[in-house]
Write an enzyme that holds these catalytic residues in place. Structure first.
Site, short mmCIF file in Angstrom:
data_model
loop_
_atom_site.label_atom_id
_atom_site.label_comp_id
_atom_site.label_asym_id
_atom_site.label_seq_id
_atom_site.Cartn_x
_atom_site.Cartn_y
_atom_site.Cartn_z
N HIS A 150 0.96 -1.05 -0.05
CA HIS A 150 -0.02 -0.08 -0.13
C HIS A 150 0.83 1.34 -0.13
O HIS A 150 1.90 1.43 0.53
CB HIS A 150 -0.83 -0.03 1.22
CG HIS A 150 -1.98 1.04 1.32
ND1 HIS A 150 -1.91 2.15 1.61
CD2 HIS A 150 -3.20 0.84 0.68
CE1 HIS A 150 -3.00 2.86 1.39
NE2 HIS A 150 -3.73 1.95 0.98
N ASP A 163 -8.05 -4.75 -0.69
CA ASP A 163 -8.57 -4.82 -2.00
C ASP A 163 -8.27 -6.72 -2.08
O ASP A 163 -9.06 -7.27 -3.16
CB ASP A 163 -7.64 -4.43 -3.08
CG ASP A 163 -7.75 -2.78 -2.92
OD1 ASP A 163 -9.04 -2.30 -2.99
OD2 ASP A 163 -6.86 -2.04 -3.03
#
EC number: 2.3.3.16
Length: 429
Positions: A306, A364
């Site tokens: 991320h 995700d």
């Protein structure tokens, strides 16, 4: 002026710059007077080291894997709250009392209908248009239907616009989905909760009775909570930048939706799901792990790492639990995609390569599996992201409007083009 300061020296010039401290998190150097003192700007592509604003809404500690909304951990909000409670928190700064929650729910619920002309507005789009293209157009057009709440200097109009968007976004998203698949629109049913109402508008048809599964509704609500706000990301910064010009709130949110549509931002869960499908079975994982470690191989593990988190994304842990609940409820506990996901997660958390590069699973990684199980096609994934993020965008936009230090956004640049030169007539070129 801050008591702390930093000194920047370049050649024979130096600047004393104030250092500002937040309630938690790193200090920042205020470079507002840097050019005046040194005739220099800073250069920070992607704004990776630049704080563009003050905010009281969301705090992220990427190193520790912490996400707070108004000081409350995301884990507690997702476990004990519902989405509209989180909406109230983001907008007003505190959790509501029972009476405040009932009043807020009522105000949102009675804005769920959209202007009837909006249904005819949809017919201007091709049936095969991507739902996000439809969302961009329809949300931007809201200012033409609700121009009685576009005066950004009026706090009442700002709040009416805020409630309208929170309420109408599920209706518009469901209409975009129904139009895309060729089914008739389903009107909101205001005796249902926010998530249940949305699921019904998406999956009910006039010829059959549709009863919302409470387990799936709770999962949908939790997905909305987990995506409600995430500090100054690309789409939120887009909303703030558009808003800094004085644009109306509907236009600003449409700009955020357009930014979110980018595959590097809102399309990551679809990419992660496609990757799991490509791997297919657990026995093929070693092959793809080898490819991921090969810097010359274009393959990349999606759903890992991320921009901000250098630890386990706290939302991913909640999403993992939610995924298991949904698959168990639907009788898909042995879903092959989940088996691949679990083994990939195990490897990523134990393999030195992934640990060293801090490639931990993010939200995700699991959300795509859950949304697929709920019945949504991949083209709707980013639409659901936009629906949930709307309240965060609105809260950030309102905060920006009320910030006395906020000015129109005007980034500088490092010009690397041609220096001054004279025009040459075309006959002599």
């Amino acid at each position: 002026m801050s008591e702390k300061s930093a000194t920047v020296t370049f050649g024979g010039k130096s600047a004393d710059l104030p250092v500002r401290s937040g309630s938690i998190g790193p200090d920042v150097v205020d470079i507002g007077s840097l050019y005046k003192q040194t005739t220099m700007f800073t250069y920070d592509p992607g704004f990776t080291s630049t704080a563009s604003c003050e905010s009281k809404i969301t705090y992220i500690d990427g190193d520790e894997g912490v996400l707070l909304h108004r000081g409350f951990p995301i884990e507690q909000l997702a476990e004990h709250g519902d989405f509209l409670e989180v909406c109230y928190l983001l907008l007003y700064g505190e959790l509501p009392t029972k009476a405040q929650k009932a009043d807020f729910d009522y105000r949102v619920t009675h804005h769920t209908m959209v202007h009837e002309q909006m249904s005819r507005f949809f017919t201007g789009f091709r049936r095969d248009a991507h739902p996000m293209a439809v969302m961009c157009g329809c949300v931007g057009a809201l200012s033409a239907f609700y121009h009685d709440s576009t005066d950004i200097t009026d706090p009442h109009q700002r709040m009416v616009a805020s409630l309208r968007m929170i309420a109408k976004m599920p209706t518009i998203a469901a209409m975009a989905y129904k139009y895309h698949i060729g089914q008739p629109f389903v009107y909101p049913k205001n005796d249902l909760d926010y998530a249940s109402n949305f699921l019904r508008m998406c999956f009910a048809v006039p010829c059959e009775e549709y009863v919302v599964n409470p387990v799936l509704a709770r999962a949908m609500d939790r997905i909305f909570i987990l995506h409600a706000d995430h500090e100054q990301n690309a789409s939120t910064s887009t909303v703030r930048l558009a808003g800094s010009s004085g644009a109306n709130p509907f236009a600003c949110i449409a700009a955020g939706i357009a930014c979110l549509w980018g595959p590097a931002h809102g399309g990551a869960n679809e990419a992660a799901l496609n990757m799991l499908a490509e791997i297919g079975t657990v026995d093929r994982i070693p092959e793809y792990i080898t490819k991921a470690k090969d810097k010359n191989d274009p393959f990349r593990l999606m759903g890992f790492g991320h921009r901000v988190y250098k630890n386990y994304d706290p939302r991913a842990k909640i999403m993992q639990k939610t995924t298991h609940e949904v698959l168990a409820e639907l009788g898909h506990k042995d879903d092959p995609l989940l088996e691949v996901a679990m083994e990939l997660e195990r490897i990523a958390l134990t393999d030195e390569y992934f640990i060293e590069k801090k490639l931990y699973p993010n939200i995700d990684f699991y959300s795509g599996i859950t949304l697929k199980a709920l019945g949504f096609p991949t083209t709707m994934f980013t639409v659901l992201f936009a629906l949930a993020r709307t309240v965060g965008w609105i809260a950030q936009w309102n905060e920006m409007i009320e910030d006395p230090e906020q000015r129109i956004g005007r980034p500088r640049q490092l010009y690397v083009g041609a220096p001054l030169r004279d025009y040459v007539p075309i006959s002599k070129r």
